[in-house]
Design a protein around this motif. Structure first.
Motif, PDB file in Angstrom:
ATOM      1  N   ARG A 119      11.289  -7.726   5.935  1.00 40.84           N
ATOM      2  CA  ARG A 119      10.155  -7.686   6.106  1.00 40.84           C
ATOM      3  C   ARG A 119       8.925  -7.788   6.850  1.00 40.84           C
ATOM      4  O   ARG A 119       9.154  -7.165   8.125  1.00 40.84           O
ATOM      5  CB  ARG A 119      10.294 -10.104   6.676  1.00 40.84           C
ATOM      6  CG  ARG A 119       8.944 -10.173   6.435  1.00 40.84           C
ATOM      7  CD  ARG A 119       9.280 -11.695   6.331  1.00 40.84           C
ATOM      8  NE  ARG A 119       8.075 -12.539   6.742  1.00 40.84           N
ATOM      9  CZ  ARG A 119       8.239 -13.582   7.074  1.00 40.84           C
ATOM     10  NH1 ARG A 119       9.215 -14.844   7.730  1.00 40.84           N
ATOM     11  NH2 ARG A 119       6.374 -15.069   6.456  1.00 40.84           N
ATOM     12  N   PRO A 120       7.559  -6.751   6.609  1.00 35.52           N
ATOM     13  CA  PRO A 120       6.382  -5.960   7.286  1.00 35.52           C
ATOM     14  C   PRO A 120       6.529  -7.120   8.134  1.00 35.52           C
ATOM     15  O   PRO A 120       6.699  -8.249   7.613  1.00 35.52           O
ATOM     16  CB  PRO A 120       6.496  -6.427   5.996  1.00 35.52           C
ATOM     17  CG  PRO A 120       6.299  -7.158   4.747  1.00 35.52           C
ATOM     18  CD  PRO A 120       7.896  -7.107   5.239  1.00 35.52           C
ATOM     19  N   ARG A 121       5.770  -6.588   8.783  1.00 34.95           N
ATOM     20  CA  ARG A 121       4.784  -7.479   9.638  1.00 34.95           C
ATOM     21  C   ARG A 121       3.660  -7.370   9.489  1.00 34.95           C
ATOM     22  O   ARG A 121       2.771  -7.034   8.280  1.00 34.95           O
ATOM     23  CB  ARG A 121       4.763  -6.512  10.865  1.00 34.95           C
ATOM     24  CG  ARG A 121       5.998  -5.840  11.747  1.00 34.95           C
ATOM     25  CD  ARG A 121       5.682  -5.058  12.856  1.00 34.95           C
ATOM     26  NE  ARG A 121       7.204  -4.512  13.515  1.00 34.95           N
ATOM     27  CZ  ARG A 121       7.155  -3.411  14.174  1.00 34.95           C
ATOM     28  NH1 ARG A 121       5.689  -3.168  14.772  1.00 34.95           N
ATOM     29  NH2 ARG A 121       8.315  -3.376  14.964  1.00 34.95           N
ATOM     30  N   GLU A 163      -0.497  -3.307   3.552  1.00 39.00           N
ATOM     31  CA  GLU A 163      -1.304  -2.611   2.299  1.00 39.00           C
ATOM     32  C   GLU A 163      -1.845  -3.812   1.019  1.00 39.00           C
ATOM     33  O   GLU A 163      -2.511  -3.211  -0.127  1.00 39.00           O
ATOM     34  CB  GLU A 163       0.787  -3.038   1.752  1.00 39.00           C
ATOM     35  CG  GLU A 163       1.027  -3.445   0.233  1.00 39.00           C
ATOM     36  CD  GLU A 163       2.340  -4.341   0.506  1.00 39.00           C
ATOM     37  OE1 GLU A 163       2.844  -4.100  -0.457  1.00 39.00           O
ATOM     38  OE2 GLU A 163       2.933  -4.628   1.798  1.00 39.00           O
ATOM     39  N   ALA A 164      -2.341  -4.274   1.804  1.00 39.90           N
ATOM     40  CA  ALA A 164      -3.518  -5.604   1.036  1.00 39.90           C
ATOM     41  C   ALA A 164      -4.937  -4.598   0.658  1.00 39.90           C
ATOM     42  O   ALA A 164      -5.676  -4.386  -0.435  1.00 39.90           O
ATOM     43  CB  ALA A 164      -3.866  -6.728   1.270  1.00 39.90           C
ATOM     44  N   ILE A 165      -5.286  -3.554   1.748  1.00 43.58           N
ATOM     45  CA  ILE A 165      -6.117  -2.856   1.718  1.00 43.58           C
ATOM     46  C   ILE A 165      -6.055  -1.994   0.692  1.00 43.58           C
ATOM     47  O   ILE A 165      -6.796  -1.520   0.001  1.00 43.58           O
ATOM     48  CB  ILE A 165      -6.714  -2.685   2.722  1.00 43.58           C
ATOM     49  CG1 ILE A 165      -7.344  -3.811   3.813  1.00 43.58           C
ATOM     50  CG2 ILE A 165      -7.896  -1.549   2.945  1.00 43.58           C
ATOM     51  CD1 ILE A 165      -7.360  -3.209   5.403  1.00 43.58           C
ATOM     52  N   ASN A 166      -4.781  -1.136   1.019  1.00 42.74           N
ATOM     53  CA  ASN A 166      -4.163   0.188  -0.014  1.00 42.74           C
ATOM     54  C   ASN A 166      -4.393  -0.210  -1.111  1.00 42.74           C
ATOM     55  O   ASN A 166      -4.640   0.424  -2.272  1.00 42.74           O
ATOM     56  CB  ASN A 166      -3.136   0.779   0.463  1.00 42.74           C
ATOM     57  CG  ASN A 166      -3.301   1.381   1.538  1.00 42.74           C
ATOM     58  OD1 ASN A 166      -3.889   1.206   2.335  1.00 42.74           O
ATOM     59  ND2 ASN A 166      -2.523   1.166   2.688  1.00 42.74           N
ATOM     60  N   ARG A 167      -4.268  -1.421  -1.857  1.00 42.39           N
ATOM     61  CA  ARG A 167      -3.644  -2.150  -3.244  1.00 42.39           C
ATOM     62  C   ARG A 167      -5.020  -1.927  -4.323  1.00 42.39           C
ATOM     63  O   ARG A 167      -6.087  -3.057  -3.848  1.00 42.39           O
ATOM     64  CB  ARG A 167      -2.968  -2.985  -3.463  1.00 42.39           C
ATOM     65  CG  ARG A 167      -2.101  -3.211  -4.894  1.00 42.39           C
ATOM     66  CD  ARG A 167      -1.401  -4.756  -4.126  1.00 42.39           C
ATOM     67  NE  ARG A 167      -1.466  -5.523  -3.699  1.00 42.39           N
ATOM     68  CZ  ARG A 167      -0.923  -6.135  -3.052  1.00 42.39           C
ATOM     69  NH1 ARG A 167       0.081  -6.065  -2.610  1.00 42.39           N
ATOM     70  NH2 ARG A 167      -1.741  -7.282  -1.713  1.00 42.39           N
TER      71      ARG A 167
END
Length: 420
Positions: free
Chosen positions: A10-12, A19-23
């Protein structure tokens, strides 16, 4: 154990945020649901800002205004609804928000309430569109807002123009995030491309290795099995020709030849497997026979009944070239024993000319029987020659028989099949 594995997988929280910023927000999963939750949160925030506002009517601050009535509350809450579809249609959502916020401000309602929703709409346009479109949208929003405020109070319009830096900051933030996502995406694409290249290279190497193994085994087994077949036929012929006057000496010699061929094939097969294992572990345990093994090939062909006349005027060659020449001669002699008829006359000639090893194997046989299925011998010989940068021609001779000629550069540095 399973819980520990899931906990590690599970990611931290920080990784999920990055990940949300990069996507790209337009490709994010559950985008509409998340925007609906964001819309509710912004609407609650707007209500709190209005209720906590000063509302004392002082005209020297932009963040003040009258407490909204029923129409004001309706416009304020309605301005948040389009944000649910901000990812799909950012420009339309911004236009709808502006169209609802402008009359809200025109009635001099509390000016802080719709600010978060307007900033989110601006940010979405900046992060999903080109910079030129973002600048034009920001300038349009600022112009419309200032014009609307001029109808209420000139001082408040000037104050809005003064703090327009917040609008510019939101737009620049969106543009910066957009470029950052493009940068991350390009890195990921390059990494994926490099991984695909590595996988393709690995598959190519596996295919080449399989081809090399197939060629080695073909050269070895086809040659040995052909000789064994010829020698067995000799023994069978002797046994069947005159059973009453059995030539035991001839039969014994044929069986000894078969045993010797089997021992030679077993030894060469062992050497081949050792080389393959050594290449797998990155070590070498000695090359396969090269030019020094041509004498054994000639003797084996003679035992099978061929009348071989060798003429070798080259004593040294690079390992790769020597191995290729050895395999070509081996396959050519095998074909002569198999297809050229009984006791064919075969001439093997190797000499050096113009920095290359020239190889010729000719026979006076009748060639393959019509209707015989083609094998892989000629293909393998041509691949052997190409592996060291050489060429090979094979075909019937004008006066009868078959001829194989090859030119193998002695300066070749190609190590692909140098040990096989």
């Amino acid at each position: 154990m399973q819980q520990t594995t899931r906990a590690k997988a599970r990611p931290r929280i920080g990784e999920r945020i990055m990940e949300a910023i990069n996507r790209d927000p337009r490709t994010a999963p559950h985008g509409t649901r998340n925007d609906a939750l964001l819309t509710v949160a912004l609407a609650v925030l707007a209500v709190c800002l209005v209720l906590l506002g000063n509302g004392d009517g002082r005209p020297d601050a932009l963040d003040e205004g009258h407490s909204p009535g029923a129409l004001g509350w309706t416009l304020l809450l309605a301005a948040h609804v389009p944000l649910v579809w901000r990812r799909r249609h950012p420009m339309l959502v911004l236009a709808a928000v502006v169209a609802l916020v402008v009359p809200y401000h025109a009635f001099d309602n509390n000016h802080n309430g719709p600010t978060p929703a307007a900033f989110v709409a601006l940010y979405t346009v900046a992060v999903t569109g080109r910079p030129l479109r973002t600048v034009l949208a920001g300038a349009t929003v600022l112009a419309v807002s200032v014009s609307a405020m001029l109808t209420v109070d000139t001082k408040q319009a000037l104050e809005l123009l003064r703090i327009s830096g917040w609008i510019i900051a939101v737009l620049l933030c969106g543009i910066d995030v957009r470029y950052y996502r493009h940068y991350v995406s390009s890195i990921v694409d390059r990494a994926e491309k490099a991984e695909r290249t590595r996988e393709e290279e690995a598959r190519r190497r596996v295919a080449e290795e399989r081809l090399r193994i197939a060629r080695d085994l073909h050269d070895l087994l086809a040659h040995s099995i052909t000789l064994i077949g010829v020698q067995t036929s000799v023994a069978a012929h002797v046994l069947a020709a005159d059973p009453d006057r059995l030539d035991r000496k001839t039969v014994a010699k044929a069986l000894d030849d078969i045993a010797e061929t089997c021992r030679g094939a077993r030894g060469e097969l062992r050497t081949t497997l050792e080389v393959l294992r050594a290449s797998e572990h990155g070590e070498s345990r000695g090359p396969l026979p090269g030019l020094d093994g041509l004498t054994d090939l000639v003797e084996a062909a003679r035992l099978a009944g061929a009348r071989v006349e060798p003429e070798v005027r080259v004593r040294q060659a690079p390992p790769a070239v020597g191995a290729a020449a050895y395999r070509i001669v081996q396959e050519a002699l095998t074909n002569a024993v198999r297809h050229a008829g009984p006791e064919p006359a075969v001439r093997v000639e190797l000499y050096e000319a113009r920095g290359a090893l020239c190889l010729t194997v000719t026979d006076d046989g009748t060639g393959p029987t019509p209707g015989t299925a083609p094998g892989y011998g000629l293909v393998g010989m041509r691949e052997r020659a190409r592996s060291v940068g050489g060429t090979l021609d094979a075909g019937p001779r004008g006066g009868g028989g078959f001829e194989v000629t090859a030119v193998l550069p002695l300066t070749s540095t190609t190590p692909e099949w140098g040990t096989g």
